[in-house]
Design an enzyme around this catalytic site. Structure first.
Site, PDB file in Angstrom:
ATOM      1  N   CYS A  96     -19.747  17.776 -14.518  1.00  0.00           N
ATOM      2  CA  CYS A  96     -19.898  17.944 -15.971  1.00  0.00           C
ATOM      3  C   CYS A  96     -19.185  16.856 -16.765  1.00  0.00           C
ATOM      4  O   CYS A  96     -19.366  16.737 -17.977  1.00  0.00           O
ATOM      5  CB  CYS A  96     -19.401  19.314 -16.390  1.00  0.00           C
ATOM      6  SG  CYS A  96     -20.249  20.640 -15.532  1.00  0.00           S
ATOM      7  N   HIS A 229     -17.961  18.662 -23.893  1.00  0.00           N
ATOM      8  CA  HIS A 229     -18.891  19.234 -22.916  1.00  0.00           C
ATOM      9  C   HIS A 229     -19.228  20.652 -23.376  1.00  0.00           C
ATOM     10  O   HIS A 229     -18.348  21.435 -23.736  1.00  0.00           O
ATOM     11  CB  HIS A 229     -18.232  19.259 -21.533  1.00  0.00           C
ATOM     12  CG  HIS A 229     -18.981  20.040 -20.516  1.00  0.00           C
ATOM     13  ND1 HIS A 229     -20.351  19.944 -20.361  1.00  0.00           N
ATOM     14  CD2 HIS A 229     -18.559  20.964 -19.596  1.00  0.00           C
ATOM     15  CE1 HIS A 229     -20.738  20.757 -19.390  1.00  0.00           C
ATOM     16  NE2 HIS A 229     -19.674  21.389 -18.916  1.00  0.00           N
ATOM     17  N   ASN A 259     -24.923  25.490 -20.356  1.00  0.00           N
ATOM     18  CA  ASN A 259     -24.163  24.425 -19.690  1.00  0.00           C
ATOM     19  C   ASN A 259     -25.129  23.557 -18.872  1.00  0.00           C
ATOM     20  O   ASN A 259     -25.619  23.985 -17.827  1.00  0.00           O
ATOM     21  CB  ASN A 259     -23.098  25.054 -18.792  1.00  0.00           C
ATOM     22  CG  ASN A 259     -22.184  24.018 -18.170  1.00  0.00           C
ATOM     23  OD1 ASN A 259     -22.508  22.831 -18.121  1.00  0.00           O
ATOM     24  ND2 ASN A 259     -21.046  24.465 -17.677  1.00  0.00           N
TER      25      ASN A 259
HETATM   26  O1  UT7 Z   1     -19.147  23.010 -16.683  1.00  0.00           O
HETATM   27  C1  UT7 Z   1     -17.965  22.920 -15.957  1.00  0.00           C
HETATM   28  C2  UT7 Z   1     -16.957  23.683 -16.589  1.00  0.00           C
HETATM   29  N1  UT7 Z   1     -17.251  25.105 -16.495  1.00  0.00           N
HETATM   30  C3  UT7 Z   1     -16.711  25.900 -17.374  1.00  0.00           C
HETATM   31  O2  UT7 Z   1     -16.104  25.423 -18.277  1.00  0.00           O
HETATM   32  C4  UT7 Z   1     -16.780  27.398 -17.176  1.00  0.00           C
HETATM   33  C5  UT7 Z   1     -15.423  27.982 -17.460  1.00  0.00           C
HETATM   34  N2  UT7 Z   1     -15.371  29.424 -17.372  1.00  0.00           N
HETATM   35  C6  UT7 Z   1     -15.964  30.209 -18.282  1.00  0.00           C
HETATM   36  O3  UT7 Z   1     -16.651  29.760 -19.169  1.00  0.00           O
HETATM   37  C7  UT7 Z   1     -15.697  31.704 -18.212  1.00  0.00           C
HETATM   38  O4  UT7 Z   1     -14.632  31.953 -17.318  1.00  0.00           O
HETATM   39  C8  UT7 Z   1     -16.948  32.516 -17.772  1.00  0.00           C
HETATM   40  C9  UT7 Z   1     -17.996  32.488 -18.879  1.00  0.00           C
HETATM   41  C10 UT7 Z   1     -17.510  31.958 -16.497  1.00  0.00           C
HETATM   42  C11 UT7 Z   1     -16.545  33.969 -17.531  1.00  0.00           C
HETATM   43  O5  UT7 Z   1     -15.964  34.502 -18.721  1.00  0.00           O
HETATM   44  P1  UT7 Z   1     -14.596  35.326 -18.611  1.00  0.00           P
HETATM   45  O6  UT7 Z   1     -14.280  35.800 -19.962  1.00  0.00           O
HETATM   46  O7  UT7 Z   1     -13.600  34.441 -17.925  1.00  0.00           O
HETATM   47  O8  UT7 Z   1     -15.032  36.554 -17.726  1.00  0.00           O
HETATM   48  P2  UT7 Z   1     -14.342  37.075 -16.398  1.00  0.00           P
HETATM   49  O9  UT7 Z   1     -14.647  36.186 -15.254  1.00  0.00           O
HETATM   50  O10 UT7 Z   1     -12.913  37.407 -16.700  1.00  0.00           O
HETATM   51  O11 UT7 Z   1     -15.100  38.460 -16.176  1.00  0.00           O
HETATM   52  C12 UT7 Z   1     -14.903  39.552 -17.104  1.00  0.00           C
HETATM   53  C13 UT7 Z   1     -15.809  40.678 -16.673  1.00  0.00           C
HETATM   54  C14 UT7 Z   1     -15.708  40.991 -15.174  1.00  0.00           C
HETATM   55  O12 UT7 Z   1     -15.828  42.414 -15.016  1.00  0.00           O
HETATM   56  P3  UT7 Z   1     -14.538  43.324 -14.814  1.00  0.00           P
HETATM   57  O13 UT7 Z   1     -13.871  42.806 -13.571  1.00  0.00           O
HETATM   58  O14 UT7 Z   1     -13.691  43.114 -16.038  1.00  0.00           O
HETATM   59  O15 UT7 Z   1     -15.112  44.693 -14.687  1.00  0.00           O
HETATM   60  C15 UT7 Z   1     -16.949  40.337 -14.596  1.00  0.00           C
HETATM   61  O16 UT7 Z   1     -17.395  40.965 -13.421  1.00  0.00           O
HETATM   62  O17 UT7 Z   1     -17.174  40.322 -16.928  1.00  0.00           O
HETATM   63  C16 UT7 Z   1     -17.931  40.554 -15.718  1.00  0.00           C
HETATM   64  N3  UT7 Z   1     -19.045  39.610 -15.696  1.00  0.00           N
HETATM   65  C17 UT7 Z   1     -20.222  39.852 -16.294  1.00  0.00           C
HETATM   66  N4  UT7 Z   1     -20.674  40.906 -16.982  1.00  0.00           N
HETATM   67  C18 UT7 Z   1     -21.927  40.840 -17.468  1.00  0.00           C
HETATM   68  C19 UT7 Z   1     -19.075  38.368 -15.141  1.00  0.00           C
HETATM   69  N5  UT7 Z   1     -20.281  37.799 -15.362  1.00  0.00           N
HETATM   70  C20 UT7 Z   1     -21.008  38.714 -16.070  1.00  0.00           C
HETATM   71  C21 UT7 Z   1     -22.310  38.703 -16.603  1.00  0.00           C
HETATM   72  N6  UT7 Z   1     -22.731  39.782 -17.291  1.00  0.00           N
HETATM   73  N7  UT7 Z   1     -23.141  37.646 -16.466  1.00  0.00           N
END
Ligand code: UT7
Length: 302
Positions: A96, A229, A259
């Site tokens: 990225c 990005h 993304n």
């Molecule tokens: O391009 C290269 C750089 N990449 C990035 O910059 C990505 C960086 N990371 C992110 O943008 C975020 O970490 C994500 C968007 C990937 C995830 O967001 P988050 O706020 O960090 O969510 P999380 O991983 O803490 O997950 C929170 C909850 C979890 O459930 P529990 O454990 O709280 O019950 C996940 O299982 O959200 C759940 N979850 C979803 N729920 C509905 C994860 N993906 C999904 C989904 N739909 N698609």
């Protein structure tokens, strides 16, 4: 191109995706469409905007992690599609952060006289490497391409750049598979520890911005537009806060394409230039972060 709002067959919702990422739409290339097909469209539009012919280009760099082939480079395939044989052509693989790396390399080559006019493209077909059963990644990424033309000038356009990598973080964002003996060994689909990437990203983006500004003897106040990005609106908001920039000074297009890895910065730049949001003479800070772990910034005057 097919527009898909959310992947099917997994437990997710538009509300979760919009709230956690800011993504509202993504574009997936049709079956059979490869990276160079997207790249050639973006390249032709960039050449047209610059008033240049493909034959005037003596350097092509394609930033991509989803090339047409293992080799030759997508840049060589693109060069052939454009009918621009003769100059140097190669790919840059910094995921990225690839467009920021490519822009910085092209600038250095122009400054040393190794090239006079460069076509720099960020192009990706991430739909080819997504695991559509993994809701933590498959709702985030999309396909796209954007391009710019950079040429030698008495007035410097690129004021400073700052590139970094830390290979100890390979595992937090990767496609671990490789081709071996006619088969794919290992998993050929994208894996990401989103929270680890998020935490690293917000720290390094501030550092890269400050470092690029210091190299150009400028400060936060000199930035007219931040073009980061486009991965997650929350990362962009955090970077803006740290740089004391209002969100009115941040170009945001993640809602329109998700993304798109190396394509996201040129897509955002193109949108901002064509809409008249950013104007000639303004100072832009481009920032990328991605697998590797790679990160960097390019400070430029349009
Ligand atoms: O391009 C290269 C750089 N990449 C990035 O910059 C990505 C960086 N990371 C992110 O943008 C975020 O970490 C994500 C968007 C990937 C995830 O967001 P988050 O706020 O960090 O969510 P999380 O991983 O803490 O997950 C929170 C909850 C979890 O459930 P529990 O454990 O709280 O019950 C996940 O299982 O959200 C759940 N979850 C979803 N729920 C509905 C994860 N993906 C999904 C989904 N739909 N698609």
């Amino acid at each position: 191109m097919v527009l898909k709002l959310a992947a099917n067959g997994i437990e997710t919702s538009d509300d979760w995706i919009v709230e956690r990422t800011g993504i509202r739409a993504r574009h997936f290339a049709d079956d059979g469409v490869l990276c160079s097909d997207l790249a050639v469209e973006a390249a032709r539009k960039a050449l047209e905007s610059a008033g240049r012919q493909a034959s005037e280009i003596d350097l092509i760099i394609v930033a991509t992690s989803t090339p047409d082939m293992v080799f030759p480079s997508t840049a060589c395939i693109l060069q052939n599609k454009l009918g621009a044989a003769g100059g140097a052509a190669f790919d840059v693989q910094a995921v990225c952060c690839g467009f920021v790396y490519a822009l910085s390399i092209a600038d250095a080559m122009i400054q040393t006289g190794a090239a006079t006019r460069a076509l720099i493209v960020g192009a990706e077909v991430f739909s080819h490497i997504l695991d559509f059963t993994d809701r933590t990644t498959c709702v985030l990424f999309g396909d796209g391409a954007g391009a710019v033309v950079l040429e030698a000038s008495e007035t410097p356009g690129i004021l400073a750049s700052d590139l970094h990598a830390d290979g100890k973080h390979v595992g937090i964002l990767c496609v671990p598979g490789h081709v071996n003996g006619g088969k794919i060994t290992g998993d050929p689909l994208l894996k990401m520890d989103g929270q680890a990437v998020f935490k690293l990203a917000v720290g390094v983006l501030e550092d890269a911005a400050r470092s690029a500004l210091a190299k150009a003897n400028l400060t936060d106040a000199d930035i007219d537009w931040l073009i980061p990005h486009q991965a997650n609106i929350r990362i962009m908001q955090s970077t803006a806060r740290k740089l004391k920039l209002s969100m009115d000074k941040v170009v945001v297009t993640v809602d329109q394409h998700g993304n798109t890895s190396a394509a996201s910065i040129p897509l955002a730049l193109d949108s901002a230039v064509r809409s008249g949001q950013v104007k000639p003479g303004q100072t832009l800070l481009l920032e990328g972060v991605g697998g590797g772990f790679t990160w960097g910034a390019v400070l430029l005057k349009l």
